[in-house]
Design an enzyme around this catalytic site. Structure first.
Site, PDB file in Angstrom:
ATOM      1  N   HIS A 222     -36.884 -11.530 -10.617  1.00 35.67           N
ATOM      2  CA  HIS A 222     -36.887 -10.364 -11.513  1.00 35.67           C
ATOM      3  C   HIS A 222     -37.726 -10.527 -12.771  1.00 35.67           C
ATOM      4  O   HIS A 222     -37.857  -9.584 -13.545  1.00 35.67           O
ATOM      5  CB  HIS A 222     -35.457 -10.007 -11.936  1.00 35.67           C
ATOM      6  CG  HIS A 222     -34.881 -10.959 -12.946  1.00 35.67           C
ATOM      7  ND1 HIS A 222     -34.247 -12.118 -12.596  1.00 35.67           N
ATOM      8  CD2 HIS A 222     -34.866 -10.930 -14.303  1.00 35.67           C
ATOM      9  CE1 HIS A 222     -33.851 -12.765 -13.674  1.00 35.67           C
ATOM     10  NE2 HIS A 222     -34.219 -12.068 -14.728  1.00 35.67           N
TER      11      HIS A 222
HETATM   12  C1  UD1 Z   1     -33.556  -8.343 -18.734  1.00 37.61           C
HETATM   13  C2  UD1 Z   1     -33.909  -9.431 -19.754  1.00 37.61           C
HETATM   14  C3  UD1 Z   1     -34.122 -10.738 -19.026  1.00 37.61           C
HETATM   15  C4  UD1 Z   1     -32.932 -11.080 -18.150  1.00 37.61           C
HETATM   16  C5  UD1 Z   1     -32.610  -9.921 -17.222  1.00 37.61           C
HETATM   17  C6  UD1 Z   1     -31.356 -10.220 -16.467  1.00 37.61           C
HETATM   18  C7  UD1 Z   1     -35.180  -8.739 -21.757  1.00 37.61           C
HETATM   19  C8  UD1 Z   1     -36.506  -8.687 -22.392  1.00 37.61           C
HETATM   20  N1  UD1 Z   1     -35.142  -9.102 -20.441  1.00 37.61           N
HETATM   21  O1  UD1 Z   1     -34.674  -8.184 -17.887  1.00 37.61           O
HETATM   22  O2  UD1 Z   1     -34.285 -11.781 -19.969  1.00 37.61           O
HETATM   23  O3  UD1 Z   1     -33.240 -12.228 -17.384  1.00 37.61           O
HETATM   24  O4  UD1 Z   1     -32.421  -8.723 -18.005  1.00 37.61           O
HETATM   25  O5  UD1 Z   1     -31.207  -9.455 -15.331  1.00 37.61           O
HETATM   26  O6  UD1 Z   1     -34.200  -8.457 -22.397  1.00 37.61           O
HETATM   27  N2  UD1 Z   1     -33.191  -1.123 -14.529  1.00 37.61           N
HETATM   28  C9  UD1 Z   1     -32.446  -0.301 -13.753  1.00 37.61           C
HETATM   29  N3  UD1 Z   1     -31.093  -0.311 -13.929  1.00 37.61           N
HETATM   30  C10 UD1 Z   1     -30.463  -1.092 -14.823  1.00 37.61           C
HETATM   31  C11 UD1 Z   1     -31.251  -1.926 -15.628  1.00 37.61           C
HETATM   32  C12 UD1 Z   1     -32.604  -1.938 -15.474  1.00 37.61           C
HETATM   33  O7  UD1 Z   1     -32.962   0.437 -12.916  1.00 37.61           O
HETATM   34  O8  UD1 Z   1     -29.210  -1.061 -14.911  1.00 37.61           O
HETATM   35  C13 UD1 Z   1     -34.667  -1.143 -14.330  1.00 37.61           C
HETATM   36  C14 UD1 Z   1     -35.400  -0.145 -15.233  1.00 37.61           C
HETATM   37  O9  UD1 Z   1     -36.464   0.361 -14.500  1.00 37.61           O
HETATM   38  C15 UD1 Z   1     -35.900  -1.034 -16.353  1.00 37.61           C
HETATM   39  C16 UD1 Z   1     -36.173  -2.354 -15.635  1.00 37.61           C
HETATM   40  O10 UD1 Z   1     -35.156  -2.450 -14.639  1.00 37.61           O
HETATM   41  O11 UD1 Z   1     -37.035  -0.518 -16.976  1.00 37.61           O
HETATM   42  C17 UD1 Z   1     -36.123  -3.560 -16.535  1.00 37.61           C
HETATM   43  O12 UD1 Z   1     -34.891  -3.633 -17.259  1.00 37.61           O
HETATM   44  P1  UD1 Z   1     -34.798  -4.435 -18.650  1.00 37.61           P
HETATM   45  O13 UD1 Z   1     -33.396  -4.522 -19.077  1.00 37.61           O
HETATM   46  O14 UD1 Z   1     -35.785  -3.905 -19.589  1.00 37.61           O
HETATM   47  O15 UD1 Z   1     -35.329  -5.867 -18.273  1.00 37.61           O
HETATM   48  P2  UD1 Z   1     -34.894  -6.834 -17.099  1.00 37.61           P
HETATM   49  O16 UD1 Z   1     -36.085  -7.060 -16.241  1.00 37.61           O
HETATM   50  O17 UD1 Z   1     -33.644  -6.358 -16.478  1.00 37.61           O
HETATM   51  N1  UDP Z   2     -26.138 -12.377 -10.165  1.00 37.30           N
HETATM   52  C1  UDP Z   2     -25.230 -11.512  -9.591  1.00 37.30           C
HETATM   53  N2  UDP Z   2     -25.680 -10.655  -8.627  1.00 37.30           N
HETATM   54  C2  UDP Z   2     -26.978 -10.627  -8.212  1.00 37.30           C
HETATM   55  C3  UDP Z   2     -27.886 -11.521  -8.805  1.00 37.30           C
HETATM   56  C4  UDP Z   2     -27.434 -12.373  -9.803  1.00 37.30           C
HETATM   57  O1  UDP Z   2     -24.043 -11.518  -9.928  1.00 37.30           O
HETATM   58  O2  UDP Z   2     -27.306  -9.817  -7.347  1.00 37.30           O
HETATM   59  C5  UDP Z   2     -25.664 -13.281 -11.226  1.00 37.30           C
HETATM   60  C6  UDP Z   2     -25.949 -14.735 -11.000  1.00 37.30           C
HETATM   61  O3  UDP Z   2     -24.953 -15.302 -10.168  1.00 37.30           O
HETATM   62  C7  UDP Z   2     -25.945 -15.285 -12.407  1.00 37.30           C
HETATM   63  C8  UDP Z   2     -26.507 -14.142 -13.217  1.00 37.30           C
HETATM   64  O4  UDP Z   2     -26.366 -12.977 -12.413  1.00 37.30           O
HETATM   65  O5  UDP Z   2     -24.631 -15.547 -12.834  1.00 37.30           O
HETATM   66  C9  UDP Z   2     -27.956 -14.371 -13.534  1.00 37.30           C
HETATM   67  O6  UDP Z   2     -28.493 -13.203 -14.074  1.00 37.30           O
HETATM   68  P1  UDP Z   2     -30.017 -12.792 -13.928  1.00 37.30           P
HETATM   69  O7  UDP Z   2     -30.646 -13.558 -12.820  1.00 37.30           O
HETATM   70  O8  UDP Z   2     -30.054 -11.312 -13.862  1.00 37.30           O
HETATM   71  O9  UDP Z   2     -30.620 -13.191 -15.352  1.00 37.30           O
HETATM   72  P2  UDP Z   2     -31.090 -14.553 -16.035  1.00 37.30           P
HETATM   73  O10 UDP Z   2     -30.044 -15.582 -15.821  1.00 37.30           O
HETATM   74  O11 UDP Z   2     -32.405 -14.941 -15.435  1.00 37.30           O
HETATM   75  O12 UDP Z   2     -31.283 -14.170 -17.451  1.00 37.30           O
END
Ligand code: UD1
Ligand code: UDP
Length: 387
Positions: A222
Site C-alpha cells: 500500500h
Molecule cells: C496511510 C498512511 C500510511 C499508513 C497507511 C496504513 C499517511 C501519509 N499515510 O496511508 O503511513 O501506512 O495509512 O494503512 O498518513 N481510501 C479509501 N478508504 C479508506 C481510506 C483510504 O478508499 O477508508 C483510499 C482513498 O482513495 C485515499 C487513499 O486510499 O485517497 C489513501 O489513503 P490515505 O489515508 O491518504 O493514505 P494511505 O495510503 O492509506
Molecule cells: N491488517 C489488517 N487487515 C488487512 C491488512 C493489514 O488487519 O487487510 C493489519 C495488520 O495485521 C497490521 C496493520 O493492519 O496489524 C498494519 O497496517 P498497515 O499495513 O495498513 O499500515 P502500516 O503498518 O504500514 O503503517
C-alpha cells in the site's frame, strides 16, 4: 474522589486503531478511575473494513469524537485535521494527547497539541528510514521533535533519537525541551500475544479463501511509492503472478483501497483476477489477518506493521522497499529488502522458500509495552500536577 486525568487517545488510520487497542486495554484494566480515556478519530480511514471492524472485533471503545476528515492531498488532510483537533483540545481540555506512528493524523495532532502546550506522548517514537521522500518519515521526525513523552519500540529507535539530540532528560517535570525517552517495546507485540492466543483467531477466512491445506504466500502492498508508480506496481504484481504460476503457489492479497484504486486507474488486475493462484480480497479484519499470517508459507509486504507481525508469527518476510525502519529484522536475516526488483523478489523467494529453523529473537520487548506506557503517563501527570 480525585477526578481522573483526561487524556486523548487519537487514531485515524488502520494501524493506529489496532495499536490503540493495546493502550485502551491497559488504561481500562490497570488505571481505570485514574485516567479518563477520550477516544478521538480523525476520519483518515473511513471504510468499514479499514476502521469500524477493528473497534468491534478488538473491543476498542467507540470514538467519543470523530472529525470525519476523510481523504485528500497531504496539505488539505493535515490542515483539516489540525483545525478539528485544535477546536477539540480547546473544548475538551485534555491533560495529554496520545498519538501513534507516523501518519498524517499523527503529525496534525502533534502539531495542534504542542502549540496549545498540551503534552504529546508518541507511541513508536524514534523510528527512521532516513528517506524523507516518504511522507511518513517527515511525519515521524516532526512529531518526535514536539513530543514530551517518547516511547520507543526498539533500542535502535533510542539511538536514532539521540542522533537528533533527543535524549532522556534527567529533569522533571518533563516538557518538549526536556523530554522523557522511555524504551517500552512495541504495542503491536502486546497485541500479537493477546489476540494471537489460541481460540481468539478467526480462521474462517482460510475457508472463505479456499486455502486450507494449500501452501500460500501472504502479500500486502500500500505504500505510495509502490502504488502510485505504474512501473513499480506492475513490476511487483507481475512478478508475483509469474511466481505463483511457475511455482504453483497461491498468493493471497488483502488489497488496501489505495492499491485497488491505483490498479483500476492503471488498468491492471485482469490477468490476476483470472489466475487460479491469486486470491485478491478486500481488507480483512485483524483476527483474520493474524490467522492468515500464522498459516502462511511466507509473507511479502511493504507495510511496517506486517513486517513485525511476520516476525511475531515466525515467518520470513520479503519487503518491497529499499530500506526499512525495522532494521533489526534485515540485519538478523529473517527479512530481506527487495525494492520493486523482479530479480531480487525471485532471489529472496529462493532463499526463504524452504528455509526451516529460522530463529526470531525477542526484538520488540516483553509484551507489556502498553502497560509500561500507561504507567509512565500516569506518573507524568501526577508529577505535573504536584509541581
Ligand atoms: C496511510 C498512511 C500510511 C499508513 C497507511 C496504513 C499517511 C501519509 N499515510 O496511508 O503511513 O501506512 O495509512 O494503512 O498518513 N481510501 C479509501 N478508504 C479508506 C481510506 C483510504 O478508499 O477508508 C483510499 C482513498 O482513495 C485515499 C487513499 O486510499 O485517497 C489513501 O489513503 P490515505 O489515508 O491518504 O493514505 P494511505 O495510503 O492509506
Ligand atoms: N491488517 C489488517 N487487515 C488487512 C491488512 C493489514 O488487519 O487487510 C493489519 C495488520 O495485521 C497490521 C496493520 O493492519 O496489524 C498494519 O497496517 P498497515 O499495513 O495498513 O499500515 P502500516 O503498518 O504500514 O503503517
Amino acid at each position: 474522589m480525585k477526578p481522573a486525568h483526561r487524556i486523548f487517545n487519537v487514531v485515524g488510520a488502520r494501524p493506529q486503531i489496532i495499536k490503540s487497542a493495546a493502550l485502551s486495554r491497559a488504561l481500562r484494566e490497570h488505571y481505570g478511575g485514574l485516567m479518563e480515556e477520550v477516544m478521538v478519530h480523525s476520519g483518515q480511514h473511513y471504510d468499514k473494513k479499514m476502521s469500524d471492524v477493528f473497534f468491534d472485533e478488538m473491543g476498542i471503545p467507540r470514538p467519543d469524537h470523530h472529525l470525519h476528515v476523510g481523504s485528500g492531498t497531504h496539505g488539505r488532510q493535515t490542515g483539516e485535521m489540525m483545525r478539528g483537533m485544535e477546536d477539540l483540545i480547546l473544548s475538551e481540555n485534555p491533560r495529554l494527547v496520545l498519538v501513534y506512528g507516523d501518519t498524517n493524523t499523527t503529525l496534525a495532532t502533534a502539531l495542534a497539541s504542542a502549540k496549545l502546550k498540551v503534552p504529546v506522548a508518541h507511541v513508536e517514537a524514534g523510528l527512521r528510514s532516513y528517506n524523507k521522500s516518504m511522507p511518513e518519515e517527515i511525519n515521524r521526525v516532526l512529531c518526535d521533535h514536539v513530543s514530551t513523552l517518547l516511547f520507543t519500540p526498539t533500542r535502535q529507535a533510542e539511538i536514532n533519537l539521540a542522533r537528533e539530540g533527543i535524549v532522556h532528560s534527567g529533569e522533571e517535570p518533563f516538557d518538549m525541551d526536556h523530554p522523557a525517552v522511555v524504551h517500552t517495546g512495541d504495542v503491536m507485540f502486546d497485541n500479537a500475544l493477546y489476540y494471537g492466543r489460541e481460540g481468539k483467531g478467526n480462521s474462517r477466512v482460510i475457508d472463505r479463501l479456499d486455502i486450507r491445506d494449500k501452501p500460500y504466500v501472504l502479500v500486502t502492498l500500500h505504500r505510495d511509492m509502490n502504488t502510485d508508480d505504474p512501473g513499480r506496481l506492475q513490476a511487483i504484481m507481475g512478478t508475483l503472478l509469474k511466481l505463483a504460476e511457475d511455482e504453483k503457489i497461491t498468493v493471497v492479497i488483502p488489497l488496501h483501497p489505495r492499491t485497488r484504486k491505483m490498479m483500476a486507474e492503471f488498468r491492471m488486475g485482469k490477468s490476476m483476477d483470472s489466475s487460479q493462484w491469486f486470491r485478491i480480497t478486500d481488507p480483512v479484519s485483524y483476527l483474520e489477518m493474524i490467522a492468515l499470517e500464522k498459516n502462511a508459507r511466507l509473507i511479502m509486504t511493504d507495510s511496517g506493521g506486517v513486517q513485525k507481525e511476520a516476525h511475531f508469527f515466525r515467518k520470513a518476510c520479503i519487503v518491497f522497499r529499499k530500506e526499512t525502519e525495522w532494521v533489526e529484522l534485515v540485519s538478523h536475516g529473517t527479512a530481506r529488502l527487495v525494492d520493486a526488483s523482479p530479480e531480487k523478489i525471485r532471489e529472496a523467494w529462493e532463499l526463504f522458500r524452504n528455509q526451516k529453523n529460522l530463529d526470531f529473537p525477542p526484538f520488540y520487548g516483553e509484551g507489556n509495552a502498553a502497560s509500561l506506557i500507561a504507567g509512565t503517563i500516569l506518573r507524568f501527570l501526577e508529577r505535573e500536577k504536584s509541581t
